[in-house]
Design a protein around this motif. Structure first.
Motif, PDB file in Angstrom:
ATOM      1  N   HIS A  88      40.565  42.577  29.771  1.00  0.00           N
ATOM      2  CA  HIS A  88      39.503  42.335  30.742  1.00  0.00           C
ATOM      3  C   HIS A  88      38.436  43.420  30.734  1.00  0.00           C
ATOM      4  N   GLN A 136      33.190  40.327  36.363  1.00  0.00           N
ATOM      5  CA  GLN A 136      34.439  40.811  36.966  1.00  0.00           C
ATOM      6  C   GLN A 136      35.046  39.760  37.884  1.00  0.00           C
ATOM      7  N   THR A 194      38.839  37.977  37.304  1.00  0.00           N
ATOM      8  CA  THR A 194      39.912  38.126  38.288  1.00  0.00           C
ATOM      9  C   THR A 194      40.191  36.834  39.048  1.00  0.00           C
ATOM     10  N   SER A 195      39.616  35.748  38.586  1.00  0.00           N
ATOM     11  CA  SER A 195      39.838  34.436  39.196  1.00  0.00           C
ATOM     12  C   SER A 195      40.221  33.446  38.105  1.00  0.00           C
TER      13      SER A 195
END
Length: 234
Positions: A135, A153, A157-158
Motif C-alpha cells: 500500500h 489512501q 484502506t477500503s
C-alpha cells in the motif's frame, strides 16, 4: 471510437503489447478520436505476495522447472521487451498479487489517468523491482501520476473499486478474452496478444471504417499473439 484493453500489471506481454499498440496508434490518422480504456484482468487471483521471492524463483516452482530454465525463458521475454525499448529485470521482480494495483488503476481512470497508472505500474513491476501490492508503494505511485494522496489512501484502506475490477474480469469472459493483453476495438474487433504494430494498425483502420459508417457487425475472431493465460506467470 473506444479501444478497450484487458491487461494485468504482472503480464510481461501486456507491457510489450502496450508499446506496440502505441506505435500503431501514432501512425493512425484518426488517433485523436480514439479513446483507450484500460480494463482489469487477473492472471492469478489466488497469488500470495511474497516479497522475498522473485519471479524466476516463483516460475520455477509452479512449473517444476530448474531456476536456470525459468531464467532462460524470462531472458527470451526480456529480449522481446528490449526490441520495443523496455528494460525488464526479472531478478528484481517481486511476486505480488495485483488486486490492489487494479483498484488503483480504476481510481486513476476516474481522473483521466488510466494510461498513466498502467505505465507507472508496469515500470515499477518489471524494471524497478517494486512490490506493487504494497500500500505504501501504491500510494507513492498514485501520487506520482497526479492522484491526491488522501484519495488514494482512502481507497487502499477500503474496498473501493472492487466491484469495478470484478466487473472488468467478468466482461473479459463475455468478449472472449482467455489471456492478456486483449484488445477490443469498437466492441466489434478483437486482437489477442502482443501483436506487431502493423496488425494493430490494420485493426484500427478496419474498426474505424465500420465506426464511421455506424454499421453494426459481428465481432471478428481474435488474432492470436504472445499472451499470458490465467493461473500462470509467463
Amino acid at each position: 471510437m473506444d479501444v478497450e484493453i484487458w491487461s494485468d500489471v504482472m503480464c510481461p506481454f501486456c507491457y510489450i503489447g502496450k508499446r506496440k499498440f502505441e506505435h500503431a496508434l501514432r501512425e493512425f490518422p484518426h488517433k485523436d478520436q480514439v479513446n483507450v480504456v484500460w480494463k482489469s484482468f487477473q492472471l492469478n487471483p489466488d497469488m500470495k505476495t511474497e516479497p522475498g521471492k522473485n519471479i524466476n524463483q516463483y516460475l520455477a516452482e509452479i512449473k517444476g522447472w530448474s531456476l536456470d530454465e525459468a531464467k532462460q525463458m524470462n531472458d527470451r521475454v526480456t529480449a522481446m521487451a528490449r526490441e520495443v525499448g523496455l528494460s525488464y529485470d526479472f531478478d528484481k521482480a517481486v511476486v505480488a498479487n495485483s488486486w490492489d494495483a487494479h483498484r488503483l488503476i480504476q481510481l486513476a481512470k476516474q481522473h483521466g489517468l488510466g494510461d498513466a497508472a498502467e505505465e507507472r505500474l508496469f515500470l515499477a513491476y518489471f524494471t524497478q523491482g517494486r512490490d506493487t501490492s504494497d500500500h505504501a508503494t501504491l500510494l507513492e505511485l498514485g501520487t506520482e501520476i497526479g492522484l491526491d494522496a488522501t484519495t488514494v489512501q482512502e481507497m487502499l484502506t477500503s474496498n473501493q473499486f472492487a466491484e469495478a475490477v470484478s466487473r472488468d474480469i467478468y466482461e473479459a469472459q463475455q468478449v472472449g478474452a482467455r489471456g492478456v493483453p486483449f484488445f477490443v476495438l469498437d466492441r466489434r474487433y478483437a486482437v489477442s496478444g502482443a501483436q506487431q504494430p502493423d496488425t494493430f494498425l490494420n485493426a484500427l483502420n478496419t474498426a474505424w471504417s465500420d465506426w464511421e459508417k455506424a454499421n453494426p457487425g459481428a465481432a471478428a475472431s481474435p488474432t492470436d499473439g504472445p499472451a499470458c493465460t490465467p493461473g500462470e506467470i509467463c
